[in-house]
Design a protein around this motif. Structure first.
Motif, PDB file in Angstrom:
ATOM      1  N   TYR A  18       0.840  -1.204   0.000  1.00  0.00           N
ATOM      2  CA  TYR A  18       0.000   0.000   0.000  1.00  0.00           C
ATOM      3  C   TYR A  18       0.875   1.254   0.000  1.00  0.00           C
ATOM      4  CZ  TYR A  18      -2.988   3.716   1.755  1.00  0.00           C
ATOM      5  OH  TYR A  18      -3.645   4.914   1.916  1.00  0.00           O
ATOM      6  N   LYS A  19       1.906   1.235   0.826  1.00  0.00           N
ATOM      7  CA  LYS A  19       2.788   2.401   0.888  1.00  0.00           C
ATOM      8  C   LYS A  19       3.603   2.541  -0.395  1.00  0.00           C
ATOM      9  CE  LYS A  19       3.034   2.790   5.881  1.00  0.00           C
ATOM     10  NZ  LYS A  19       3.874   3.052   7.058  1.00  0.00           N
ATOM     11  N   PHE A  20       3.929   1.407  -1.012  1.00  0.00           N
ATOM     12  CA  PHE A  20       4.656   1.457  -2.278  1.00  0.00           C
ATOM     13  C   PHE A  20       3.843   2.206  -3.325  1.00  0.00           C
ATOM     14  CE2 PHE A  20       5.334  -0.213  -6.535  1.00  0.00           C
ATOM     15  CZ  PHE A  20       6.698  -0.052  -6.686  1.00  0.00           C
ATOM     16  N   PHE A  21       2.587   1.828  -3.492  1.00  0.00           N
ATOM     17  CA  PHE A  21       1.757   2.462  -4.508  1.00  0.00           C
ATOM     18  C   PHE A  21       1.374   3.897  -4.134  1.00  0.00           C
ATOM     19  CE2 PHE A  21       0.940  -2.072  -5.481  1.00  0.00           C
ATOM     20  CZ  PHE A  21       1.343  -2.048  -6.819  1.00  0.00           C
ATOM     21  N   THR A  22       1.398   4.202  -2.837  1.00  0.00           N
ATOM     22  CA  THR A  22       1.069   5.551  -2.392  1.00  0.00           C
ATOM     23  C   THR A  22       2.224   6.527  -2.606  1.00  0.00           C
ATOM     24  OG1 THR A  22      -0.447   4.686  -0.701  1.00  0.00           O
ATOM     25  CG2 THR A  22       0.329   6.957  -0.418  1.00  0.00           C
ATOM     26  N   TYR A  23       3.458   6.064  -2.361  1.00  0.00           N
ATOM     27  CA  TYR A  23       4.604   6.968  -2.353  1.00  0.00           C
ATOM     28  C   TYR A  23       5.613   6.737  -3.474  1.00  0.00           C
ATOM     29  CZ  TYR A  23       2.913   7.842   2.385  1.00  0.00           C
ATOM     30  OH  TYR A  23       2.124   8.162   3.469  1.00  0.00           O
ATOM     31  N   GLN A  24       5.419   5.720  -4.317  1.00  0.00           N
ATOM     32  CA  GLN A  24       6.450   5.335  -5.272  1.00  0.00           C
ATOM     33  C   GLN A  24       6.834   6.456  -6.248  1.00  0.00           C
ATOM     34  OE1 GLN A  24       5.831   4.685  -8.746  1.00  0.00           O
ATOM     35  NE2 GLN A  24       3.651   5.184  -8.612  1.00  0.00           N
ATOM     36  N   LYS A  25       5.920   7.343  -6.564  1.00  0.00           N
ATOM     37  CA  LYS A  25       6.241   8.403  -7.524  1.00  0.00           C
ATOM     38  C   LYS A  25       7.159   9.471  -6.931  1.00  0.00           C
ATOM     39  CE  LYS A  25       1.963  11.023  -6.668  1.00  0.00           C
ATOM     40  NZ  LYS A  25       0.736  11.556  -7.317  1.00  0.00           N
ATOM     41  N   PHE A  26       7.338   9.449  -5.626  1.00  0.00           N
ATOM     42  CA  PHE A  26       8.190  10.436  -4.981  1.00  0.00           C
ATOM     43  C   PHE A  26       9.608   9.917  -4.728  1.00  0.00           C
ATOM     44  CE2 PHE A  26       3.802  11.207  -3.507  1.00  0.00           C
ATOM     45  CZ  PHE A  26       3.614  12.478  -4.057  1.00  0.00           C
ATOM     46  N   TYR A  27       9.864   8.663  -5.071  1.00  0.00           N
ATOM     47  CA  TYR A  27      11.154   8.042  -4.765  1.00  0.00           C
ATOM     48  C   TYR A  27      11.764   7.396  -5.997  1.00  0.00           C
ATOM     49  CZ  TYR A  27      10.046   8.739   0.157  1.00  0.00           C
ATOM     50  OH  TYR A  27       9.748   9.313   1.369  1.00  0.00           O
ATOM     51  N   GLY A  28      13.055   7.066  -5.858  1.00  0.00           N
ATOM     52  CA  GLY A  28      13.807   6.501  -6.965  1.00  0.00           C
ATOM     53  C   GLY A  28      13.766   4.983  -7.015  1.00  0.00           C
ATOM     54  N   LEU A  29      14.577   4.430  -7.934  1.00  0.00           N
ATOM     55  CA  LEU A  29      14.574   2.995  -8.213  1.00  0.00           C
ATOM     56  C   LEU A  29      14.912   2.151  -6.993  1.00  0.00           C
ATOM     57  CD1 LEU A  29      14.490   0.578 -10.149  1.00  0.00           C
ATOM     58  CD2 LEU A  29      16.896   1.036 -10.679  1.00  0.00           C
ATOM     59  N   TRP A  30      15.969   2.515  -6.239  1.00  0.00           N
ATOM     60  CA  TRP A  30      16.420   1.656  -5.156  1.00  0.00           C
ATOM     61  C   TRP A  30      15.408   1.607  -4.014  1.00  0.00           C
ATOM     62  CZ3 TRP A  30      19.411  -1.660  -6.905  1.00  0.00           C
ATOM     63  CH2 TRP A  30      20.412  -1.344  -7.819  1.00  0.00           C
ATOM     64  N   TRP A  31      14.699   2.686  -3.800  1.00  0.00           N
ATOM     65  CA  TRP A  31      13.612   2.683  -2.808  1.00  0.00           C
ATOM     66  C   TRP A  31      12.555   1.667  -3.226  1.00  0.00           C
ATOM     67  CZ3 TRP A  31       8.365   3.497  -2.993  1.00  0.00           C
ATOM     68  CH2 TRP A  31       7.707   3.759  -1.774  1.00  0.00           C
ATOM     69  N   LYS A  32      12.178   1.697  -4.497  1.00  0.00           N
ATOM     70  CA  LYS A  32      11.169   0.765  -5.011  1.00  0.00           C
ATOM     71  C   LYS A  32      11.635  -0.676  -4.856  1.00  0.00           C
ATOM     72  CE  LYS A  32       9.267   3.956  -8.503  1.00  0.00           C
ATOM     73  NZ  LYS A  32      10.114   5.115  -8.249  1.00  0.00           N
ATOM     74  N   VAL A  33      12.894  -0.936  -5.184  1.00  0.00           N
ATOM     75  CA  VAL A  33      13.447  -2.287  -5.067  1.00  0.00           C
ATOM     76  C   VAL A  33      13.421  -2.745  -3.611  1.00  0.00           C
ATOM     77  CG1 VAL A  33      15.543  -3.676  -5.269  1.00  0.00           C
ATOM     78  CG2 VAL A  33      14.887  -2.129  -7.126  1.00  0.00           C
ATOM     79  N   GLY A  34      13.868  -1.883  -2.702  1.00  0.00           N
ATOM     80  CA  GLY A  34      13.918  -2.244  -1.284  1.00  0.00           C
ATOM     81  C   GLY A  34      12.541  -2.531  -0.710  1.00  0.00           C
ATOM     82  N   ILE A  35      11.573  -1.668  -1.014  1.00  0.00           N
ATOM     83  CA  ILE A  35      10.219  -1.853  -0.494  1.00  0.00           C
ATOM     84  C   ILE A  35       9.603  -3.148  -1.032  1.00  0.00           C
ATOM     85  CG2 ILE A  35       7.869  -0.950  -0.492  1.00  0.00           C
ATOM     86  CD1 ILE A  35       9.666   0.654   1.286  1.00  0.00           C
ATOM     87  N   LEU A  36       9.741  -3.385  -2.330  1.00  0.00           N
ATOM     88  CA  LEU A  36       9.151  -4.580  -2.929  1.00  0.00           C
ATOM     89  C   LEU A  36       9.811  -5.858  -2.427  1.00  0.00           C
ATOM     90  CD1 LEU A  36       8.521  -3.465  -6.628  1.00  0.00           C
ATOM     91  CD2 LEU A  36       6.832  -3.827  -4.818  1.00  0.00           C
ATOM     92  N   LEU A  37      11.124  -5.840  -2.253  1.00  0.00           N
ATOM     93  CA  LEU A  37      11.816  -7.028  -1.744  1.00  0.00           C
ATOM     94  C   LEU A  37      11.340  -7.375  -0.340  1.00  0.00           C
ATOM     95  CD1 LEU A  37      15.513  -6.619  -2.964  1.00  0.00           C
ATOM     96  CD2 LEU A  37      13.831  -8.325  -3.695  1.00  0.00           C
TER      97      LEU A  37
END
Length: 229
Positions: A60-79
């Motif tokens: 939920y937080k990934f889809f809420t905040y993903q546009k404000f962060y870069g690639l490595w944030w997305k990778v870390g959250i999803l992992l």
């Protein structure tokens, strides 16, 4: 405690009450305690539920905040979300016993419980659960709860790296509470399956951590200033 929401306080109280309940049953009714800690029973099901809750919270937080962060944030959250979801599925053998699904021949021959999961797999006579899911994961949990918060607080470089990957840092109250609960479970209870209670406590605390981590303002913020992380 002042940084915790009412929901967090209620869930923390639920954890304490369920652990105290387990201690009481252990001291008064051995047969009932056996039931509480067996497969697909009270504590194991709660473990799976809270691991799934933690995973879905991160998604939920990934889809809420993903546009404000870069690639490595997305990778870390999803992992981390995938790891928590995997843990929840493994805990109940992916619903196999619940839905009465038969294991394939491969799992019947190579799984210590003949179930469809990885943590009970046996390789050359050795259970993966002992090597990876007990020894290795215990070290990882120790680092996560005891070392990561200190590094995030004291080291600017590690602080930036941890936030860059969107790693949820346990608050001091999470660490202290988890240590207390661990001692409450492991010291007085002398039962082979007491670890089912401990895993439940871990799952619930992990949910509390990802719900409101120490670095919540850094890794869950609607600010384009975070875009380079």
């Amino acid at each position: 405690m002042k940084d915790l929401t009412l929901l967090e306080k209620i869930i923390a109280a639920f954890l304490l009450l369920t652990v105290i309940y387990g201690l009481y049953i252990y001291a008064t009714d051995a047969a009932k305690f056996d039931f509480l800690v067996e497969e697909d029973s009270f504590y194991e099901n709660l473990t799976s539920i809270f691991l799934f809750f933690a995973s879905f919270t991160l998604l939920y937080k990934f889809f809420t905040y993903q546009k404000f962060y870069g690639l490595w944030w997305k990778v870390g959250i999803l992992l981390m979300a995938v790891a928590l979801f995997f843990g929840g599925g493994e805990e109940i053998s992916w619903g196999q016993r619940i839905f009465h699904i038969q294991s394939s021949e491969f799992f019947k021959e190579n799984n210590a419980q003949a179930e469809t999961n990885l943590h009970n797999m046996v390789v050359d006579g050795v259970k993966l659960n002992k090597i990876i899911f007990s020894n290795l994961m215990s070290i990882c949990f120790g680092i996560y709860f005891l070392i990561v918060p200190i590094l995030w607080k004291k080291s600017p470089k590690m602080n930036a790296l941890i936030d860059r990957f969107g790693i949820s840092v346990p608050r001091p109250i999470h660490v202290i509470g988890f240590i207390i609960i661990t001692l409450l479970i492991l010291v007085p209870i002398h039962h082979g399956r007491k670890w089912e209670m401990w895993e439940y406590a871990f799952a619930l605390v992990m949910f509390l951590i990802v719900f409101n981590p120490w670095n919540s303002k850094e890794i869950f913020a609607k600010s384009t200033a975070q875009k380079d992380l």
